[in-house]
Motif scaffolding. Sequence first.
Motif, PDB file in Angstrom:
ATOM      1  N   ALA A 146       0.802  -1.226   0.000  1.00 30.99           N
ATOM      2  CA  ALA A 146       0.000   0.000   0.000  1.00 30.99           C
ATOM      3  C   ALA A 146       0.833   1.273   0.000  1.00 30.99           C
ATOM      4  N   GLU A 147       2.029   1.216   0.581  1.00 29.25           N
ATOM      5  CA  GLU A 147       2.893   2.401   0.634  1.00 29.25           C
ATOM      6  C   GLU A 147       4.339   1.972   0.488  1.00 29.25           C
ATOM      7  N   ASN A 148       5.138   2.862  -0.101  1.00 26.37           N
ATOM      8  CA  ASN A 148       6.548   2.588  -0.356  1.00 26.37           C
ATOM      9  C   ASN A 148       7.326   3.892  -0.174  1.00 26.37           C
ATOM     10  N   TRP A 149       8.268   3.883   0.772  1.00 26.56           N
ATOM     11  CA  TRP A 149       9.125   5.048   1.014  1.00 26.56           C
ATOM     12  C   TRP A 149      10.496   4.751   0.424  1.00 26.56           C
ATOM     13  N   ILE A 150      11.016   5.676  -0.379  1.00 30.03           N
ATOM     14  CA  ILE A 150      12.274   5.457  -1.096  1.00 30.03           C
ATOM     15  C   ILE A 150      13.274   6.552  -0.749  1.00 30.03           C
ATOM     16  N   PHE A 151      14.501   6.119  -0.511  1.00 33.11           N
ATOM     17  CA  PHE A 151      15.635   7.017  -0.321  1.00 33.11           C
ATOM     18  C   PHE A 151      16.719   6.594  -1.309  1.00 33.11           C
ATOM     19  N   ILE A 152      17.283   7.549  -2.001  1.00 33.45           N
ATOM     20  CA  ILE A 152      18.366   7.283  -2.947  1.00 33.45           C
ATOM     21  C   ILE A 152      19.490   8.288  -2.675  1.00 33.45           C
ATOM     22  N   ASP A 153      20.715   7.812  -2.717  1.00 31.95           N
ATOM     23  CA  ASP A 153      21.862   8.706  -2.558  1.00 31.95           C
ATOM     24  C   ASP A 153      22.037   9.498  -3.855  1.00 31.95           C
ATOM     25  N   MET A 154      21.137  10.479  -4.027  1.00 35.18           N
ATOM     26  CA  MET A 154      21.096  11.258  -5.266  1.00 35.18           C
ATOM     27  C   MET A 154      22.390  12.033  -5.508  1.00 35.18           C
ATOM     28  N   LEU A 155      22.957  12.602  -4.452  1.00 33.88           N
ATOM     29  CA  LEU A 155      24.157  13.408  -4.650  1.00 33.88           C
ATOM     30  C   LEU A 155      25.318  12.556  -5.150  1.00 33.88           C
ATOM     31  N   HIS A 156      25.408  11.314  -4.682  1.00 29.68           N
ATOM     32  CA  HIS A 156      26.442  10.402  -5.166  1.00 29.68           C
ATOM     33  C   HIS A 156      26.163   9.996  -6.614  1.00 29.68           C
ATOM     34  N   PHE A 157      24.904   9.689  -6.922  1.00 29.42           N
ATOM     35  CA  PHE A 157      24.504   9.322  -8.286  1.00 29.42           C
ATOM     36  C   PHE A 157      24.836  10.448  -9.262  1.00 29.42           C
ATOM     37  N   LEU A 158      24.536  11.688  -8.880  1.00 30.73           N
ATOM     38  CA  LEU A 158      24.833  12.832  -9.738  1.00 30.73           C
ATOM     39  C   LEU A 158      26.333  13.094  -9.822  1.00 30.73           C
ATOM     40  N   HIS A 159      27.028  12.930  -8.708  1.00 33.19           N
ATOM     41  CA  HIS A 159      28.473  13.175  -8.672  1.00 33.19           C
ATOM     42  C   HIS A 159      29.207  12.227  -9.609  1.00 33.19           C
ATOM     43  N   MET A 160      28.748  10.973  -9.678  1.00 32.51           N
ATOM     44  CA  MET A 160      29.386  10.012 -10.572  1.00 32.51           C
ATOM     45  C   MET A 160      29.161  10.371 -12.044  1.00 32.51           C
ATOM     46  N   GLN A 161      28.149  11.201 -12.311  1.00 26.48           N
ATOM     47  CA  GLN A 161      27.888  11.651 -13.680  1.00 26.48           C
ATOM     48  C   GLN A 161      28.499  13.022 -13.968  1.00 26.48           C
ATOM     49  N   GLY A 162      29.285  13.534 -13.028  1.00 28.78           N
ATOM     50  CA  GLY A 162      29.993  14.777 -13.252  1.00 28.78           C
ATOM     51  C   GLY A 162      29.326  16.015 -12.710  1.00 28.78           C
ATOM     52  N   LEU A 163      28.218  15.868 -11.952  1.00 27.60           N
ATOM     53  CA  LEU A 163      27.539  17.026 -11.382  1.00 27.60           C
ATOM     54  C   LEU A 163      27.795  17.054  -9.876  1.00 27.60           C
TER      55      LEU A 163
END
Length: 329
Positions: free
Chosen positions: A303-320
């Motif tokens: 019924a519910e799903n809470w998601i956390f992603i290490d966005m800053l690391h994901f973006l950093h690996m792409q050069g941002l």
Amino acid sequence: MTFQDEKALLRAHYAALAKATPGNVGAILAERTSDDWHWRGMHPFYEQHGAHAVADSFWAPFLTAMSRVQRRQDILFAGRNEIDGFDGTWVVSMGHLMGLFDAPFLGIKPHRRIAMLRYAEFNRIADGKIVETAMFCDLLHLMRQAGQYPLPPQTGAHLVQPGPATHDGLLFDDADPAEGEKTLTLVNRMIGDINAHQRYESPQDELRRSWHDDFIWWGPEGIGATYTIDRYVEQHQRPFRTQIKDRVYNGHVARLAEGNFGGFFGWANLTVTNAGGYMGLPSGKPADMRVVDLYRRDGDKLAENWIFIDMLHFLHMQGLDVLGRLKQT
């Protein structure tokens, strides 16, 4: 099977942290953690070992920036880890760390108002000590609250995300083990459907096997939350599946459930390549997604799903380098 000792230890740990200062937080962390405590944090904290390293990396800077911090906890459950053959015991906590944002944090400028740092934390407990922790928090959302959002508009909505609609996520008392088994079985079936999604006629057909039609996907800042199967397909699943390529599943570190609640984290769960356009970025090289998923089961579906992603690391690996840009402004 009981988890009362482990839950009590973590609750005592949190109660002590509620009284911590930047100067004494290292000593407080050391009270209930092992000497070789392995702590995983999001970019720019990464992996630390021992209480004082964790204090220097995350807690002392955070408590310097945030005054009068409260832990507003929405979910707490425990279980044995399926990934290691149900040997290790983990306690999971999710909610917000609320404080007055009074001093700079990671280059984010303070606004002297209430700020809510959304978090999910997995803690492995053995021999009366916390020996391993994964601490995920939504730093992009903190930037948005402070008026310094660095990314293009997201496909979903991000709010100060609430806990379970049923308000029963704090499992201070142990739940019936049979209910946790049902939740873990359902989560595993859902993962299997994702990995074999090509066999279904439509995304909706895939999702209806494991999800209620009115489920809520509480996604992280940068993607946002969605509500109902159709809007989830439109606002998250379709962009992800059409703008991401070469997805490699790396597995999970911990996956467990208790009662109607369950979840997992990986380090990293996925390695993917942006095919162009995902989160407004051009195509790039492979990048890791470190992800937490927490679930609430209602009957025979999620019924519910809470998601956390290490966005800053994901973006950093792409050069941002998002934090680097903040420090230059």
